[in-house]
Structures are given as structure tokens and as C-alpha cells.
Write an enzyme that holds these catalytic residues in place. Structure first.
Site, mmCIF file in Angstrom:
data_model
loop_
_atom_site.group_PDB
_atom_site.id
_atom_site.type_symbol
_atom_site.label_atom_id
_atom_site.label_comp_id
_atom_site.label_asym_id
_atom_site.label_seq_id
_atom_site.Cartn_x
_atom_site.Cartn_y
_atom_site.Cartn_z
ATOM 1 N N ARG A 173 0.834 -1.222 0.000
ATOM 2 C CA ARG A 173 0.000 0.000 0.000
ATOM 3 C C ARG A 173 0.873 1.279 0.000
ATOM 4 O O ARG A 173 0.503 2.283 0.613
ATOM 5 C CB ARG A 173 -0.953 0.040 1.200
ATOM 6 C CG ARG A 173 -1.967 -1.094 1.237
ATOM 7 C CD ARG A 173 -2.991 -0.989 0.116
ATOM 8 N NE ARG A 173 -4.123 -1.860 0.342
ATOM 9 C CZ ARG A 173 -4.184 -3.148 0.006
ATOM 10 N NH1 ARG A 173 -3.144 -3.720 -0.599
ATOM 11 N NH2 ARG A 173 -5.275 -3.852 0.241
ATOM 12 N N SER A 226 -10.644 -1.042 3.409
ATOM 13 C CA SER A 226 -9.886 -1.150 4.667
ATOM 14 C C SER A 226 -9.521 0.244 5.140
ATOM 15 O O SER A 226 -8.879 0.992 4.411
ATOM 16 C CB SER A 226 -8.583 -1.916 4.451
ATOM 17 O OG SER A 226 -8.837 -3.206 3.975
ATOM 18 N N GLU A 264 -5.057 3.578 6.464
ATOM 19 C CA GLU A 264 -4.697 3.376 5.064
ATOM 20 C C GLU A 264 -5.298 4.488 4.212
ATOM 21 O O GLU A 264 -4.728 4.894 3.210
ATOM 22 C CB GLU A 264 -5.234 2.009 4.605
ATOM 23 C CG GLU A 264 -4.651 1.554 3.290
ATOM 24 C CD GLU A 264 -5.609 0.699 2.477
ATOM 25 O OE1 GLU A 264 -6.387 1.244 1.684
ATOM 26 O OE2 GLU A 264 -5.566 -0.522 2.660
HETATM 27 N N1 EPU Z 1 -9.951 -11.088 10.289
HETATM 28 C C1 EPU Z 1 -10.618 -11.166 11.500
HETATM 29 N N2 EPU Z 1 -11.678 -10.309 11.729
HETATM 30 C C2 EPU Z 1 -12.094 -9.411 10.796
HETATM 31 C C3 EPU Z 1 -11.393 -9.313 9.567
HETATM 32 C C4 EPU Z 1 -10.336 -10.171 9.340
HETATM 33 O O1 EPU Z 1 -10.306 -11.974 12.354
HETATM 34 O O2 EPU Z 1 -13.060 -8.708 11.060
HETATM 35 C C5 EPU Z 1 -8.872 -12.027 10.027
HETATM 36 C C6 EPU Z 1 -9.367 -13.129 9.073
HETATM 37 O O3 EPU Z 1 -9.889 -14.190 9.762
HETATM 38 C C7 EPU Z 1 -8.125 -13.515 8.339
HETATM 39 C C8 EPU Z 1 -7.282 -12.265 8.327
HETATM 40 O O4 EPU Z 1 -7.825 -11.400 9.309
HETATM 41 O O5 EPU Z 1 -7.411 -14.496 9.019
HETATM 42 C C9 EPU Z 1 -7.253 -11.627 6.971
HETATM 43 O O6 EPU Z 1 -8.562 -11.252 6.582
HETATM 44 P P1 EPU Z 1 -8.963 -10.934 5.050
HETATM 45 O O7 EPU Z 1 -8.589 -12.065 4.169
HETATM 46 O O8 EPU Z 1 -10.387 -10.495 5.042
HETATM 47 O O9 EPU Z 1 -7.993 -9.775 4.634
HETATM 48 P P2 EPU Z 1 -7.488 -8.464 5.387
HETATM 49 O O10 EPU Z 1 -6.055 -8.624 5.715
HETATM 50 O O11 EPU Z 1 -8.405 -8.114 6.479
HETATM 51 C C10 EPU Z 1 -6.601 -7.364 3.182
HETATM 52 C C11 EPU Z 1 -6.717 -6.062 2.452
HETATM 53 C C12 EPU Z 1 -8.048 -5.961 1.729
HETATM 54 C C13 EPU Z 1 -8.138 -7.113 0.752
HETATM 55 C C14 EPU Z 1 -7.987 -8.436 1.530
HETATM 56 C C15 EPU Z 1 -7.918 -9.623 0.615
HETATM 57 C C16 EPU Z 1 -5.347 -4.487 3.714
HETATM 58 C C17 EPU Z 1 -5.343 -3.312 4.614
HETATM 59 N N3 EPU Z 1 -6.552 -4.952 3.377
HETATM 60 O O12 EPU Z 1 -7.595 -7.372 4.207
HETATM 61 O O13 EPU Z 1 -8.045 -4.758 0.990
HETATM 62 O O14 EPU Z 1 -9.373 -7.110 0.056
HETATM 63 O O15 EPU Z 1 -6.741 -8.439 2.262
HETATM 64 O O16 EPU Z 1 -6.728 -9.604 -0.105
HETATM 65 O O17 EPU Z 1 -4.297 -4.974 3.306
HETATM 66 C C18 EPU Z 1 -8.646 -2.458 0.957
HETATM 67 O O18 EPU Z 1 -7.439 -2.219 0.915
HETATM 68 O O19 EPU Z 1 -9.512 -1.549 0.943
HETATM 69 C C19 EPU Z 1 -9.076 -3.845 1.070
HETATM 70 C C20 EPU Z 1 -10.355 -4.192 1.240
#
Ligand code: EPU
Length: 337
Positions: free
Chosen positions: A162, A237, A333
Site C-alpha cells: 500500500r 480497509s 490506510e
Molecule cells: N480477520 C478477522 N476479523 C475481521 C477481519 C479479518 O479476524 O473482522 C482475520 C481473518 O480471519 C483472516 C485475516 O484477518 O485471518 C485476513 O482477513 P482478510 O482475508 O479479510 O484480509 P485483510 O487482511 O483483512 C486485506 C486487504 C483488503 C483485501 C484483503 C484480501 C489491507 C489493509 N486490506 O484485508 O483490501 O481485500 O486483504 O486480499 O491490506 C482495501 O485495501 O480496501 C481492502 C479491502
């Protein structure tokens, strides 16, 4: 090109914050952009792309320049690759769907990300195991001081998680007018390594997915977890996933053995901020019209009439609470304006 006074930005930011621009102009080509920059002092200009990664905390006392330059074309191709140049004002998801219609691979994992093409390199957008930097060739940008167009190639952009040069060293100095991607025409690198994608494909009994299958899987996952800005204001995010040292992680794990992490390097790990925020008790909570999304704690939402200041206030409470519990700092972010 018409300059409008006291223009509401409610429909121009995905958070749906009702802030007003002192003046507003939509520009449709490079010449218009140049004319606007030449006739207005730099410090009086605020550039607006798709408005999908910002939180407006007050009215904007400037000339808001909305980049609405449309069009895309194949600039080079051979049997294996097509290089597609897309202008900054195209909607990202519509562009991704178009590349899939052409049979071009590389962007499918980033289906349904809100926003416009021109802002994608700024924060090196990414999802489900793919980032812009994986297909990015170059972008053209107007120098706001000289009004010349400069091309930035991949290695000049300093892409990170990012992050890019446009958020750091040259912040505010350039306006991106187009982005060129190198996409595959055959031997596509189908990337289903992100757990959620595999699970979604299995659910649909797909074993040998096409570009469109992957795109459809991503769309289904996003729809199930992430709110549609047209229905519930949000900016994806709100926070980045914090990167911490392995030493710090080991310390925190002693107290919180269920904490999750993903490897980043020999010495660092990434901790999912969504998990931290959920554990801190904020998931699904609502404070007036500002809230934390029920399916993804990383996403802050506007239930209708929240002000940017209220959302910012909530974000600070979350940061403080996560820090108090885990000693981990989570950074926004989105751009807070
Ligand atoms: N998780 C939780 N609780 C929550 C959300 C997530 O426990 O409420 C845990 C999930 O269980 C999982 C881990 O966090 O083990 C990762 O969750 P997820 O796959 O949903 O991805 P994220 O890391 O929360 C990132 C990006 C998203 C992108 C997803 C998928 C960032 C800041 N965010 O989210 O990007 O869609 O991966 O690749 O890196 C964005 O930037 O606007 C965005 C939505």
C-alpha cells in the site's frame, strides 16, 4: 469545462461524507488539466480521483479538480502479452471486467475494488494475493509545477505494501493521467493461493478456473465481506495491516496465543488488523452513524449522516484500544483530508 461553486462532494467520495468544495471542476483531457493548473495556484488545488480512499473531515477550501479522463487502448502486443494503457478517470472494476472480456490476465484478483484507475498506483492497490505492481509497466503523470507529462516506470515507483513514491517522495507533485499494464494473452498465471479464493472455487466445484472464474470468486467473496459503497458508505480497509518484528510478535503471542500472522521477511510478520480490532470488541459496533462493519472489522462505515470528524474519532478510539491491549500501532490506510 465548467467551474462550479459550493459543490457537494457527497457523491464523489465513497464514504458518502457531505462535505462541500469551495469550487469544483471535472476535467476530461490533458489540455483541460493543464489549463486548470496554469490558471490556479498550486496550493489552491485539491485533486480528486474516484474518492474511494479518503475521509473528508471538513469542507474543502480549494478548487477540487476531479480527474475524469476516459479511454483505454492496447499500446503494444505480441502472442503472449498485451500492454494496455488506461486513462486515469476510468472506473477500476469496469476496466478489470473489460480486460477479462478481452481474455487478458493479471487483474482478475483485483475485481470489484472501488475507485478509478489513476489512483491505483498511488497506494499500490491489492487484493487476494495480487497487487498493481505485478502487472504495472508505467504511468504518465502531469508535473503540477511545469505542466509537462512525465512517464514513471516500474522501478521508479518504489512500490511497497500500500505504498509508492506518489505517497512519499513526490507526494502532491504529480497528477497521474494514465496507467499502462502488461497483461497475459495466454499461459495466464491463475493465482488462487489466497485461501478464500480456493474455498470459494471449491464451493462452486471449479477445479480448473478461468480468468472469469477467479474474478467471479473474488466478486462473491468481496460481496460477502465488504459493504457496497453505493449502499453503505465506506472506504474499504480503513487501516493497514501492521508489520511488526518477529520478536515483538513472539512477546505478544505469549499473552494472546491465538493472534494471527503472515510472514513478510526473515525478521518481520504482518498481523491482520481486522483480527486485532475484532478481538478489541469493535466489530459490528455502531456509534451514531459511524460504525465498524459487521463482516470485516477493518472497514469503517457511514450509516448515513456521519461526519468525517466522527469517523476519524472512531478510528482513533480503535487505534488507542488496539495499542492498549496489544502494544501494536495500526495506521490509517485512507487519506484523512
Ligand atoms: N480477520 C478477522 N476479523 C475481521 C477481519 C479479518 O479476524 O473482522 C482475520 C481473518 O480471519 C483472516 C485475516 O484477518 O485471518 C485476513 O482477513 P482478510 O482475508 O479479510 O484480509 P485483510 O487482511 O483483512 C486485506 C486487504 C483488503 C483485501 C484483503 C484480501 C489491507 C489493509 N486490506 O484485508 O483490501 O481485500 O486483504 O486480499 O491490506 C482495501 O485495501 O480496501 C481492502 C479491502
Amino acid at each position: 469545462m465548467e467551474i462550479l461553486d459550493h459543490f457537494s462532494l457527497k457523491n464523489f467520495n465513497t464514504f458518502g461524507i457531505d462535505a462541500t468544495a469551495r469550487r469544483f471542476v471535472a476535467i476530461h483531457n490533458i489540455e483541460e488539466l493543464k489549463a486548470v493548473l496554469q490558471h490556479n495556484p498550486q496550493d489552491q488545488i485539491f485533486v480528486l480521483g474516484g474518492g474511494s480512499n479518503m475521509l473528508l473531515t471538513g469542507n474543502v477550501d480549494a478548487l477540487v479538480v476531479h480527474i475524469d479522463i476516459k479511454g483505454k487502448k492496447i499500446v503494444r502486443e505480441n502472442d503472449d502479452f498485451a500492454e494496455v494503457q488506461c486513462n486515469a478517470g476510468e472506473n477500476w472494476h469496469q476496466f478489470v471486467l473489460w480486460t477479462i472480456d478481452q481474455g487478458f490476465g493479471g487483474l482478475e484478483n483485483m475485481s470489484l475494488i472501488p475507485g478509478n484507475v489513476g489512483t491505483t498506483p498511488v497506494q499500490n492497490i491489492g487484493a487476494y494475493g495480487t497487487e498493481i505492481k505485478d502487472t504495472f509497466v508505467s504511468c504518465d503523470a502531469m508535473d503540477t509545477a511545469t505542466f509537462e507529462i512525465t512517464t514513471f516506470y516500474h522501478d521508479q515507483c518504489k512500490f511497497g505494501y500500500r505504498e509508492s513514491i506518489f505517497k512519499n517522495e513526490v507526494k502532491g507533485q504529480y497528477i497521474i493521467t494514465s496507467v499502462t499494464f502488461r497483461l497475459t494473452k495466454r499461459n495466464h498465471k491463475i493465482n488462487t493461493s489466497y485461501g478464500d479464493i480456493l474455498a470459494e472455487l471449491e464451493k462452486q466445484h471449479i477445479t480448473n478456473p478461468t480468468l472469469r472464474d477467479v474474478s467471479n470468486a473474488v466478486i462473491a467473496i468481496r460481496r460477502s465481506k465488504l459493504p457496497d459503497p453505493a449502499e453503505l458508505g465506506n472506504s474499504g480497509s480503513f487501516f493497514k495491516n501492521p508489520v511488526i518484528s518477529k520478536t515483538q510478535f513472539e512477546e505478544v503471542s505469549k499473552k494472546f496465543p491465538h493472534i494471527k500472522s503472515f510472514p513478510v521477511s526473515e525478521t518481520e510478520v504482518k498481523v491482520p488488523a481486522g483480527w486485532l480490532i475484532e478481538q478489541a470488541g469493535f466489530k459490528g459496533k455502531r456509534f451514531g452513524d459511524a460504525g465498524v462493519h459487521k463482516n470485516q472489522a477493518l472497514v469503517l462505515v457511514n450509516y448515513g449522516n456521519a461526519t468525517g470528524a466522527e469517523i476519524l474519532d472512531l478510528s482513533r478510539r480503535i487505534q488507542q484500544s488496539v495499542y492498549d491491549i496489544y502494544g501494536i500501532k495500526i495506521e490509517a490506510e485512507v487519506n484523512v483530508v
